[in-house]
Design an enzyme around this catalytic site. Structure first.
Site, PDB file in Angstrom:
ATOM      1  N   GLY A 206       0.832  -1.202   0.000  1.00 48.63           N
ATOM      2  CA  GLY A 206       0.000   0.000   0.000  1.00 48.63           C
ATOM      3  C   GLY A 206       0.864   1.248   0.000  1.00 48.63           C
ATOM      4  CG  ASP A 207      -0.421   4.549   2.370  1.00 55.68           C
ATOM      5  OD1 ASP A 207      -0.497   3.464   2.990  1.00 55.68           O
ATOM      6  OD2 ASP A 207      -1.036   5.570   2.729  1.00 55.68           O
ATOM      7  CD  GLU A 208       1.406   0.397   6.567  1.00 52.20           C
ATOM      8  OE1 GLU A 208       2.086  -0.646   6.707  1.00 52.20           O
ATOM      9  OE2 GLU A 208       0.407   0.653   7.255  1.00 52.20           O
TER      10      GLU A 208
END
Length: 283
Positions: A206-208
């Site tokens: 994801g955005d991690e």
């Protein structure tokens, strides 16, 4: 001839003796011719035997030379097959000949290289994020585990940072998934420029993202890295003909030794959510 000489009259003794002499000479001449023929035959047989012997020796010599010339390439090819079966795909069979056997060796080397390239590509895909080509979660955890093992010997502090993009969902929902993927790729590049070559930047999903910082002198080194990351990610960027501002929350977990990897990663995750609750662009 002898019978004819016996039937002649006695007064022809001279003629009879001449005839007998002629018969003896003829027999001697015939005998001489027969002996010469036998000698010629024996000589021919000896010559044929010698030629055959020379031919056999030549064939044997050529066979030995040919056997020696192909023995080494075949031996090397067998060795290459054994190494291939053991999984040693780096081994290449030397090419000694430029005939059909040499072609077989060359084809084997090409096959081994193709298999090696395919396995390396599969291994890379298994441990790297397909979008950013950064190490994925599995590879990041492996590197953290090795870093903790080295820390037992080096006794130097290290830090794990979890980085989360605060505004990614808004960009993804308003501009679409393609723009969101582009944003993630740009953020990955900026993260890579914010750390040292010896540090590890990974995408967890994801955005991690996550960062492993080793060989630190103390807590201040980790804080400086976190500040560089926040400054780099908050710079405006052009996306879909728009100027986009993105903020990031960074969680820092520092260890001086004596901690398990899962606990260290959990601490970084907890610190990241604490930073996010404090506001955008915090650590």
């Amino acid at each position: 001839m002898g019978d004819l000489a016996n039937r002649l009259p006695a007064d022809d003794a001279t003629t009879s003796r001449a005839l007998r002499a002629m018969g003896s000479e003829t027999r001697l001449e015939v005998s001489a011719h027969l002996a010469e023929a036998e000698r010629a035959r024996d000589s021919a047989v000896s010559m044929i035997g010698a030629v055959m012997l020379v031919g056999l020796v030549a064939v044997a010599g050529i066979s030995v030379v040919l056997a020696r010339s192909i023995r080494r390439p075949i031996k090397e090819l067998n060795k290459g097959v054994d190494e291939f079966a053991r999984g040693n795909l780096d081994h290449r069979v030397p090419i000694y000949r430029h005939d059909e056997l040499g072609m077989v060796v060359e084809m084997f080397n090409r096959m081994a290289a193709a298999v090696q390239g395919g396995q390396e590509e599969l291994a890379h895909q298994a441990f790297h994020d397909p979008l950013t080509d950064l190490p994925n979660r599995d590879l990041f955890k492996d590197r953290v585990g090795h870093a903790l093992a080295r820390q037992i010997r080096d006794r130097k502090p290290l830090a794990v940072m979890f980085v989360d993009l605060d505004d990614f969902k808004t960009v993804n929902d308003s501009l679409g998934h393609a723009a969101g993927d582009q944003l993630l790729s740009l953020m990955a590049e900026r993260l890579g420029r914010s750390v040292r070559p010896s540090d590890t930047v990974a995408r967890l999903g994801g955005d991690e993202f996550a960062v492993l910082v080793e060989d630190m002198r103390g807590q201040r080194d980790a804080i400086l890295v976190a500040e560089r990351i926040i400054d780099a990610l908050t710079e405006p960027l052009a996306l879909e003909d728009r100027e986009i501002f993105v903020h990031a929350s960074v969680g820092i977990a520092i260890t001086y030794g004596g901690i398990e990897m899962d606990e260290l990663l959990k601490n970084a995750d907890v610190a990241m959510y604490a930073a996010k609750r404090s506001g955008k662009g915090r650590y």
